[in-house]
Design an enzyme around this catalytic site. Sequence first.
Site, mmCIF file in Angstrom:
data_model
loop_
_atom_site.group_PDB
_atom_site.id
_atom_site.type_symbol
_atom_site.label_atom_id
_atom_site.label_comp_id
_atom_site.label_asym_id
_atom_site.label_seq_id
_atom_site.Cartn_x
_atom_site.Cartn_y
_atom_site.Cartn_z
ATOM 1 N N GLU A 192 0.833 -1.226 0.000
ATOM 2 C CA GLU A 192 0.000 0.000 0.000
ATOM 3 C C GLU A 192 0.859 1.264 0.000
ATOM 4 O O GLU A 192 0.529 2.265 0.638
ATOM 5 C CB GLU A 192 -1.029 -0.035 1.129
ATOM 6 C CG GLU A 192 -1.979 -1.208 0.917
ATOM 7 C CD GLU A 192 -3.368 -1.047 1.455
ATOM 8 O OE1 GLU A 192 -3.780 0.084 1.721
ATOM 9 O OE2 GLU A 192 -4.043 -2.085 1.588
HETATM 10 N N1 CAA Z 1 -5.205 10.791 -3.339
HETATM 11 C C1 CAA Z 1 -5.993 11.277 -4.337
HETATM 12 N N2 CAA Z 1 -5.515 11.544 -5.567
HETATM 13 C C2 CAA Z 1 -4.212 11.329 -5.790
HETATM 14 C C3 CAA Z 1 -3.342 10.822 -4.812
HETATM 15 C C4 CAA Z 1 -3.882 10.551 -3.538
HETATM 16 N N3 CAA Z 1 -3.140 10.052 -2.540
HETATM 17 N N4 CAA Z 1 -2.101 10.696 -5.332
HETATM 18 C C5 CAA Z 1 -2.185 11.121 -6.602
HETATM 19 N N5 CAA Z 1 -3.462 11.499 -6.882
HETATM 20 C C6 CAA Z 1 -3.984 12.033 -8.143
HETATM 21 C C7 CAA Z 1 -3.355 13.395 -8.418
HETATM 22 O O1 CAA Z 1 -4.089 14.428 -7.813
HETATM 23 C C8 CAA Z 1 -3.390 13.459 -9.932
HETATM 24 O O2 CAA Z 1 -4.686 13.813 -10.341
HETATM 25 P P1 CAA Z 1 -4.909 14.838 -11.583
HETATM 26 O O3 CAA Z 1 -4.083 14.330 -12.710
HETATM 27 O O4 CAA Z 1 -6.372 14.779 -11.828
HETATM 28 O O5 CAA Z 1 -4.421 16.177 -11.124
HETATM 29 C C9 CAA Z 1 -3.159 12.008 -10.355
HETATM 30 O O6 CAA Z 1 -3.546 11.210 -9.227
HETATM 31 C C10 CAA Z 1 -1.703 11.721 -10.716
HETATM 32 O O7 CAA Z 1 -0.932 12.119 -9.604
HETATM 33 P P2 CAA Z 1 0.649 12.201 -9.607
HETATM 34 O O8 CAA Z 1 1.125 12.936 -10.829
HETATM 35 O O9 CAA Z 1 1.060 12.698 -8.276
HETATM 36 O O10 CAA Z 1 1.022 10.654 -9.768
HETATM 37 P P3 CAA Z 1 2.436 9.963 -9.752
HETATM 38 O O11 CAA Z 1 2.543 9.138 -10.964
HETATM 39 O O12 CAA Z 1 3.504 10.971 -9.466
HETATM 40 O O13 CAA Z 1 2.303 8.919 -8.516
HETATM 41 C C11 CAA Z 1 2.187 8.134 -6.255
HETATM 42 C C12 CAA Z 1 1.925 9.275 -7.269
HETATM 43 C C13 CAA Z 1 1.707 8.741 -4.937
HETATM 44 C C14 CAA Z 1 3.623 7.757 -6.134
HETATM 45 C C15 CAA Z 1 1.330 6.900 -6.636
HETATM 46 O O14 CAA Z 1 1.809 6.298 -7.820
HETATM 47 C C16 CAA Z 1 1.307 5.856 -5.538
HETATM 48 O O15 CAA Z 1 0.536 5.979 -4.595
HETATM 49 N N6 CAA Z 1 2.149 4.797 -5.659
HETATM 50 C C17 CAA Z 1 2.106 3.655 -4.714
HETATM 51 C C18 CAA Z 1 1.133 2.614 -5.191
HETATM 52 C C19 CAA Z 1 0.580 1.805 -4.071
HETATM 53 O O16 CAA Z 1 0.399 2.258 -2.953
HETATM 54 N N7 CAA Z 1 0.228 0.572 -4.393
HETATM 55 C C20 CAA Z 1 -0.425 -0.292 -3.475
HETATM 56 C C21 CAA Z 1 -1.105 -1.408 -4.190
HETATM 57 S S1 CAA Z 1 -2.405 -2.151 -3.240
HETATM 58 C C22 CAA Z 1 -1.656 -2.985 -2.032
HETATM 59 O O17 CAA Z 1 -0.489 -2.941 -1.856
HETATM 60 C C23 CAA Z 1 -2.633 -3.787 -1.173
HETATM 61 C C24 CAA Z 1 -2.005 -4.612 -0.172
HETATM 62 O O18 CAA Z 1 -0.822 -4.775 -0.148
HETATM 63 C C25 CAA Z 1 -2.750 -5.280 0.829
HETATM 64 P P1 FAD Z 2 9.325 -0.897 -6.593
HETATM 65 O O1 FAD Z 2 8.314 0.117 -6.949
HETATM 66 O O2 FAD Z 2 10.093 -1.517 -7.686
HETATM 67 O O3 FAD Z 2 10.325 -0.289 -5.523
HETATM 68 C C1 FAD Z 2 11.584 -0.856 -5.191
HETATM 69 C C2 FAD Z 2 12.272 0.056 -4.178
HETATM 70 O O4 FAD Z 2 12.521 1.340 -4.773
HETATM 71 C C3 FAD Z 2 11.409 0.329 -2.931
HETATM 72 O O5 FAD Z 2 12.227 0.463 -1.803
HETATM 73 C C4 FAD Z 2 10.771 1.670 -3.264
HETATM 74 O O6 FAD Z 2 10.376 2.400 -2.118
HETATM 75 C C5 FAD Z 2 11.924 2.359 -3.991
HETATM 76 N N1 FAD Z 2 11.455 3.414 -4.883
HETATM 77 C C6 FAD Z 2 10.694 3.295 -5.999
HETATM 78 N N2 FAD Z 2 10.470 4.482 -6.564
HETATM 79 C C7 FAD Z 2 11.079 5.416 -5.782
HETATM 80 C C8 FAD Z 2 11.188 6.825 -5.813
HETATM 81 N N3 FAD Z 2 10.611 7.566 -6.768
HETATM 82 N N4 FAD Z 2 11.926 7.431 -4.848
HETATM 83 C C9 FAD Z 2 12.491 6.719 -3.856
HETATM 84 N N5 FAD Z 2 12.414 5.359 -3.762
HETATM 85 C C10 FAD Z 2 11.710 4.722 -4.707
HETATM 86 N N6 FAD Z 2 -0.567 -4.755 -4.847
HETATM 87 C C11 FAD Z 2 -1.864 -4.699 -5.229
HETATM 88 O O7 FAD Z 2 -2.196 -4.009 -6.182
HETATM 89 N N7 FAD Z 2 -2.812 -5.395 -4.561
HETATM 90 C C12 FAD Z 2 -2.521 -6.181 -3.494
HETATM 91 O O8 FAD Z 2 -3.424 -6.786 -2.910
HETATM 92 C C13 FAD Z 2 -1.155 -6.267 -3.074
HETATM 93 N N8 FAD Z 2 -0.795 -7.080 -2.032
HETATM 94 C C14 FAD Z 2 0.538 -7.281 -1.777
HETATM 95 C C15 FAD Z 2 0.917 -8.268 -0.844
HETATM 96 C C16 FAD Z 2 2.264 -8.564 -0.656
HETATM 97 C C17 FAD Z 2 2.653 -9.630 0.304
HETATM 98 C C18 FAD Z 2 3.245 -7.842 -1.373
HETATM 99 C C19 FAD Z 2 4.719 -8.148 -1.226
HETATM 100 C C20 FAD Z 2 2.873 -6.840 -2.238
HETATM 101 C C21 FAD Z 2 1.518 -6.562 -2.466
HETATM 102 N N9 FAD Z 2 1.124 -5.609 -3.419
HETATM 103 C C22 FAD Z 2 -0.194 -5.526 -3.797
HETATM 104 C C23 FAD Z 2 2.126 -4.881 -4.167
HETATM 105 C C24 FAD Z 2 2.750 -3.740 -3.377
HETATM 106 O O9 FAD Z 2 1.853 -2.686 -3.242
HETATM 107 C C25 FAD Z 2 4.049 -3.341 -4.115
HETATM 108 O O10 FAD Z 2 4.975 -4.380 -3.922
HETATM 109 C C26 FAD Z 2 4.593 -2.022 -3.588
HETATM 110 O O11 FAD Z 2 3.727 -0.963 -3.946
HETATM 111 C C27 FAD Z 2 6.007 -1.740 -4.120
HETATM 112 O O12 FAD Z 2 6.109 -1.936 -5.498
HETATM 113 P P2 FAD Z 2 7.309 -2.836 -6.123
HETATM 114 O O13 FAD Z 2 7.290 -4.127 -5.386
HETATM 115 O O14 FAD Z 2 7.137 -2.876 -7.589
HETATM 116 O O15 FAD Z 2 8.623 -2.070 -5.722
#
Ligand code: CAA
Ligand code: FAD
Length: 382
Positions: A363
């Site tokens: 996340e």
């Molecule tokens: N809330 C609302 N809107 C947001 C936002 C937020 N936190 N972050 C970005 N946006 C919106 C921006 O306002 C922008 O909107 P407009 O184009 O309409 O102005 C748009 O999104 C694009 O924003 P950015 O240019 O800032 O986007 P970016 O490419 O620079 O990325 C980021 C921003 C915050 C790094 C985003 O890519 C991010 O959150 N990355 C992490 C992904 C992540 O958390 N993945 C989790 C997967 S789910 C998971 O992991 C579940 C699990 O494990 C159990």
């Molecule tokens: P990368 O994005 O490749 O990052 C590698 C390293 O580089 C990290 O340390 C990161 O912080 C760093 N890094 C990357 N970009 C930058 C930057 N611009 N500046 C500084 N540092 C940077 N995803 C879902 O969609 N749904 C799920 O249900 C879900 N469940 C998950 C459950 C598990 C057990 C795991 C391991 C992952 C899960 N994920 C899920 C995915 C998870 O959200 C991603 O693994 C996470 O967002 C990181 O992405 P990545 O693994 O591609 O790492």
Amino acid sequence: MQIQFSEEQLMIRDAARSFARQELLPGVIERDEKQYFPEELIKKMGELGFLGLMVSPDYGGAGMDTVSYVLAMEEIAAVDASAAVCMSVNNSLVCRGLEQTGTGMQKQRYLLPLARGEMLGAFLLSEPEAGSDAAAQQTTAVDQGDHYLLNGAKNWITNGSSASVYIVMAQSRPEQGTHGINAFIVEKSWPGVTVGLKENKMGIRGSDTHSILFEDVKIPKENRLGEEGSGFGYAMQCLNAGRIGIAAQALGIAAGAYERSLRYAGERQTFGKPIGMHQAIQFKLADMATRIEAARLLCLKAAADKDLGRDYTLSSSMAKLYASDTAMWVTTEAVQIHGGYGYVKAYHVERMMRDAKITQIYEGTSEVQRMIISRSVLESAG
Ligand code: CAA
Ligand code: FAD
């Protein structure tokens, strides 16, 4: 901020504590070792209302607020972090978005059974080449008139095989960047959907994590969530809420490890007295308690922001960043306090240390949280 829990909030916390200690604790070591989470436990969590805790009773939920959700998550995660992530994904990443954005049909067909725990949901954003850089989506959903055609692969999906409903983000108009991305409701049973291999993980081993593959999957138009091109914003908003759940999961892991450490410090004797009488151990316990309390306050602040309708982007990222670092630090110290016993499975803290690590990664990694926080503070500085 007033910190006085209502009777209802305390009731939910106590129900979660009883469920965690009576139902989750007995098999937690075995589930970690064998990497599974039984369907009956998911069913029980559903029956107790934990899978749709914040959903309105009109749609089968328990109608509780986010503060109650944090209290319940902490209790569940203190015992079983894998159960906690299953609960967090269904509540925050799946049900919340459906309730806010879904059409009447989408709510009836999907939200209702998801909130009741009759179905489980998963959230599919990450891809092999798009994790932190979520905008780099390569999965495509091409508009074919009356349906979209979905192709691509999603990685690391929590509840990947146990869920029957997937919220999938995919690129429909690459030339429009993030504004070309859509969010869809996809059923696992549809032709062209394949559940890939299960990941063999360091921690949260009870949680099922899979890749999910899509080959020419037909998505009816009525299964798109929100307006055309609103999928990236939709996913970001889901994550703002999701991060409160993961922060509370991290808090619970830390609190569980601390509780075990406190007890052990009173029992284990060295040099003629309990180890808790040595100042080195006392100071560890003092730092653990202080950091946990700070993490708890940040979680409650984010939850209160959400409940009061305030923007919680910043507070949820702060809570997740701080609580996950706290979980990692506290669990490492918990192993140290337990000495050699901390290194073996029967004492639980080694599992908690392995479980804590993921809270700094999923996340949004800690680096991503710092990006969100720094953008926000710099923006408000003008
Ligand atoms: N809330 C609302 N809107 C947001 C936002 C937020 N936190 N972050 C970005 N946006 C919106 C921006 O306002 C922008 O909107 P407009 O184009 O309409 O102005 C748009 O999104 C694009 O924003 P950015 O240019 O800032 O986007 P970016 O490419 O620079 O990325 C980021 C921003 C915050 C790094 C985003 O890519 C991010 O959150 N990355 C992490 C992904 C992540 O958390 N993945 C989790 C997967 S789910 C998971 O992991 C579940 C699990 O494990 C159990
Ligand atoms: P990368 O994005 O490749 O990052 C590698 C390293 O580089 C990290 O340390 C990161 O912080 C760093 N890094 C990357 N970009 C930058 C930057 N611009 N500046 C500084 N540092 C940077 N995803 C879902 O969609 N749904 C799920 O249900 C879900 N469940 C998950 C459950 C598990 C057990 C795991 C391991 C992952 C899960 N994920 C899920 C995915 C998870 O959200 C991603 O693994 C996470 O967002 C990181 O992405 P990545 O693994 O591609 O790492």
